[in-house]
Design a protein around this motif. Structure first.
Motif, mmCIF file in Angstrom:
data_model
loop_
_atom_site.group_PDB
_atom_site.id
_atom_site.type_symbol
_atom_site.label_atom_id
_atom_site.label_comp_id
_atom_site.label_asym_id
_atom_site.label_seq_id
_atom_site.Cartn_x
_atom_site.Cartn_y
_atom_site.Cartn_z
ATOM 1 N N SER A 1 -25.350 9.267 91.224
ATOM 2 C CA SER A 1 -25.050 8.107 90.380
ATOM 3 C C SER A 1 -23.825 7.371 90.884
ATOM 4 N N LEU A 2 -23.800 6.079 90.643
ATOM 5 C CA LEU A 2 -22.572 5.313 90.816
ATOM 6 C C LEU A 2 -21.573 5.725 89.746
ATOM 7 N N GLY A 3 -20.304 5.436 89.987
ATOM 8 C CA GLY A 3 -19.302 5.677 88.962
ATOM 9 C C GLY A 3 -19.446 4.673 87.827
ATOM 10 N N VAL A 4 -18.725 4.906 86.755
ATOM 11 C CA VAL A 4 -18.792 4.040 85.581
ATOM 12 C C VAL A 4 -18.165 2.679 85.891
ATOM 13 N N ALA A 5 -18.848 1.609 85.486
ATOM 14 C CA ALA A 5 -18.336 0.246 85.664
ATOM 15 C C ALA A 5 -18.105 -0.370 84.289
ATOM 16 N N THR A 6 -16.858 -0.467 83.872
ATOM 17 C CA THR A 6 -16.576 -1.024 82.543
ATOM 18 C C THR A 6 -16.576 -2.547 82.558
ATOM 19 N N ASN A 7 -16.216 -3.149 83.686
ATOM 20 C CA ASN A 7 -16.005 -4.597 83.822
ATOM 21 C C ASN A 7 -14.903 -5.107 82.896
ATOM 22 N N LYS A 8 -14.134 -4.181 82.365
ATOM 23 C CA LYS A 8 -12.994 -4.531 81.511
ATOM 24 C C LYS A 8 -11.982 -3.391 81.559
ATOM 25 N N ASP A 9 -11.606 -2.993 82.765
ATOM 26 C CA ASP A 9 -10.775 -1.806 82.953
ATOM 27 C C ASP A 9 -9.474 -1.848 82.164
ATOM 28 N N ALA A 10 -8.868 -3.020 82.065
ATOM 29 C CA ALA A 10 -7.584 -3.130 81.369
ATOM 30 C C ALA A 10 -7.694 -2.756 79.898
ATOM 31 N N TYR A 11 -8.911 -2.837 79.363
ATOM 32 C CA TYR A 11 -9.136 -2.507 77.956
ATOM 33 C C TYR A 11 -9.643 -1.083 77.765
ATOM 34 N N MET A 12 -10.242 -0.497 78.791
ATOM 35 C CA MET A 12 -10.925 0.784 78.632
ATOM 36 C C MET A 12 -10.159 1.969 79.219
ATOM 37 N N TYR A 13 -9.129 1.690 80.000
ATOM 38 C CA TYR A 13 -8.312 2.746 80.605
ATOM 39 C C TYR A 13 -6.844 2.535 80.242
ATOM 40 N N ASN A 14 -6.121 3.638 80.099
ATOM 41 C CA ASN A 14 -4.677 3.546 79.922
ATOM 42 C C ASN A 14 -4.064 4.927 80.101
ATOM 43 N N SER A 15 -2.799 4.952 80.439
ATOM 44 C CA SER A 15 -2.106 6.236 80.557
ATOM 45 C C SER A 15 -1.737 6.800 79.192
ATOM 46 N N SER A 16 -1.714 5.928 78.187
ATOM 47 C CA SER A 16 -1.348 6.340 76.829
ATOM 48 C C SER A 16 -2.555 6.240 75.903
#
Length: 613
Positions: free
Chosen positions: A383-398
């Motif tokens: 499989s390809l990795g996950v593509a959110t197309n909105k990384d700034a909203y779906m990932y964070n260190s906190s």
């Protein structure tokens, strides 16, 4: 230069994004003009100065190609007036650039002619039109017919002209980076069908999006626009990624068939690479205007000639600066003086960096059909990795920050959803500080689907190499999960995946192993090969060889990612104690072998790995 590099970017950023506006250095323009003239003389016994040789710049910008043609001396003094008034053509879609081009071309012409004041001859060969749109109706689309009737007449006259030479710098844009940009490329159904019937039809690649890039469309349009009876010449400076791109194999195969001779002057400068590879690529011909490799391509079409084209190739040396590349271009002057290398493509359409034929003798890592338990490949799925197309909203260190960010996005989405579904004329707000409007979100909004945040779907993801992030694994908020829901069906599912560079990577092949959900760009368009994959318990009954995992209300059956065929083959060679996990780590080890990577470097850019066993 100031106009293109500063004004357009600052004043019309979305226009620049959609049309792919970049300024062409004069030395490159001159090389193209002299090359077209030389090729015309060599192949057809004509010159750019001759009568009945119509010349077209379909993407003229501020008119640099036509003005330099007038100044080059290629058009003789006795032919200049007739050529200027009858056989020079240019198109431009941006109104401001159109007016500037008109003034530039007219001023250059009158400076050369030295006409007395009052004896002003306008340049009627320029049209305010969308070049690609001209082929979308049987009679040619006449733009702005009511507002600019004179312009429409020019378009019609140009359409009737038997064009022998097409020169220019086609647009570069493949599309907007985000739906929030609201700068989509226009659609050209007829032209795109021609691309599909030729370039795409001959491609062996699975993904063909790059074949619909504007500069590729420009080649297709020009190929169809040349005088069908007498043929002619196309000479573009463009994105050079097509030369070695995996997804552009169909383009290479097609032009090899459609043209009699092809010259490719590769100026390189690919800045989508990094480190030593980037330094070797050297300076960028267009400066900050483009990060892609750049090439001058000259195509010669002789209708009476049969068979495949003679292909001539030259690429500049490593580490040359932008100035050195331009100086070299000026030194050569035209294709006449370039020390060409003749190219013989292989059956796959490789022109340079050809694949190693021994690679095909190895066993494939990926199955032809996913979840095929009887496959003769190493893995049963991938499989390809996950593509959110909105990384700034779906990932964070906190986790706290991520929760607040997603909640705000969902609140904004639901507000817009309610308004859009209750007010017929309502237009949703494109605000990148609040949301990224992907096509999935637009579809959900149109279906009046409400979103709510589920913090139980928070997990850890390997976002970039050695950089894990808190990730929201809530499926309806993610643009593409691909098969990751089979590899990691729950946020805490147990698994290991080998993540490696996807096909067509501009950087060197790379591979990592992950025990968490990988992002698509963990490694360029990363493909993930799992130790396990999961079936929902309610769909299948377990066999004696399957183990139950995650015994929750949503239980899953764990399947092996390594195929039975490979295990049997490995045991026949290494003994019955060999396990599928041993094979999994064997794959990971071989993919890290420097000798393997070096020997099959070209193959690993063009296809998924194949391995010995």
């Amino acid at each position: 230069i100031e106009l293109y590099d500063k004004f357009f970017k600052a004043a019309f950023p979305r226009l620049v994004e959609r049309l792919g506006i970049v300024y062409t250095p004069v030395k490159v323009v001159d090389f193209i003009i002299y090359s077209a003239n030389y090729a015309l003389q060599k192949e057809f016994g004509r010159s750019l100065s001759d009568e009945n040789v119509h010349i077209l710049d379909p993407f003229t910008g501020t008119g640099t190609f036509i003005t330099r043609l007038l100044q080059s001396g290629v058009i003789g003094p006795d032919d200049l007036e007739y050529k200027y008034t009858h056989e020079l053509h240019a198109n431009e879609i941006v109104l401001l650039a159109y007016y500037i081009a008109s003034v530039n071309i007219e001023n250059v012409y009158h400076d050369i002619r030295g006409e007395a004041e009052g004896e002003y001859t306008p340049f009627n060969g320029i049209c305010l039109t969308d070049t690609f749109q001209l082929g979308e109706t049987s009679g040619g689309e006449v733009l702005f017919s009511e507002m600019f009737p004179q312009n429409s007449k020019r378009v019609q006259e140009q359409q009737k002209a038997p064009v022998r030479v097409i020169i220019g710098n086609p647009p570069y844009s493949i599309g907007q980076k985000s739906a929030n940009d609201n700068a989509q490329n226009l659609s050209y159904p007829r032209l795109e069908k021609r691309v599909m019937d030729t370039y795409v039809a001959k491609s062996e690649a699975g993904l063909n999006k790059s074949l619909y890039d504007a500069y590729i469309k420009a080649f297709r349009w020009a190929s169809d626009r040349l005088d069908p009876k007498n043929g002619g010449i196309i000479c573009y400076v463009s994105n050079g990624a097509w030369i070695d791109g995996n997804s552009t194999d169909g383009f290479r195969k097609t032009i090899e068939k459609e043209f009699s001779s092809i010259y490719v002057f590769n100026l390189r400068g690919n800045q989508r690479t990094s480190g030593e590879l980037s330094r070797r690529e050297g300076g960028k011909i267009f400066g900050s205007g483009s990060r892609t490799p750049i090439a001058v391509t000259l195509l010669i079409k002789k209708p009476q000639q049969t068979g495949k084209a003679n292909i001539y190739y030259y690429e500049v040396e490593d580490y040359l600066t932008r100035e050195e590349k331009l100086e070299l271009t000026s030194h050569f002057g035209s294709i006449k003086s370039v020390p060409w290398k003749s190219i013989k493509p292989n059956e796959h359409g490789d022109w340079v960096n050809k694949r190693n034929e021994g690679f095909a003798e190895f066993l494939p890592l990926a199955p032809e059909k996913k979840f095929d338990m009887k496959t003769h490949s190493f893995f049963t799925t991938y499989s390809l990795g996950v593509a959110t197309n909105k990384d700034a909203y779906m990932y964070n260190s906190s986790k706290i920050v991520l929760e607040n960010t997603i909640q705000n996005m969902i609140d904004f989405y639901n507000e817009e959803r309610i308004k859009a579904n209750s007010i017929d004329t309502y237009e949703i707000k494109y605000d990148a500080t609040k949301i990224v409007w992907t096509d999935m979100f637009i579809k959900s909004l149109n279906n009046n689907e409400e979103f709510t945040l589920n913090i139980n779907q928070f997990t850890t993801s390997l976002y970039r190499p050695f950089f894990k992030q808190v990730f929201c694994y809530q499926k309806e908020l993610i643009q593409r999960t691909y098969q990751q829901t089979k590899l990691f069906p729950l946020p805490d599912s147990d698994n290991l995946v080998i993540c490696l560079s996807g096909i067509g990577a501009s950087k060197d092949f790379s591979v990592l192993i992950s025990d968490t959900i990988p992002d698509l760009q963990l490694i360029f368009n990363g493909q993930c090969f799992p130790l396990y994959w999961y079936d929902e318990h309610k769909q299948d009954s377990p066999t004696l060889f399957d183990s139950m995992a995650d015994p929750t209300p949503s239980s899953y059956i764990r399947r092996d990612g390594i195929s039975d065929f490979i295990l049997e083959r490995a045991r026949s060679m290494y003994g019955n104690k060999t396990t599928k996990e041993d094979v999994f780590y064997y794959v990971y080890g071989i993919l890290h072998s420097p000798k393997y990577r070096e020997t099959y470097a070209a193959d690993l850019k063009k296809m998924l790995p194949r391995l010995p066993l």
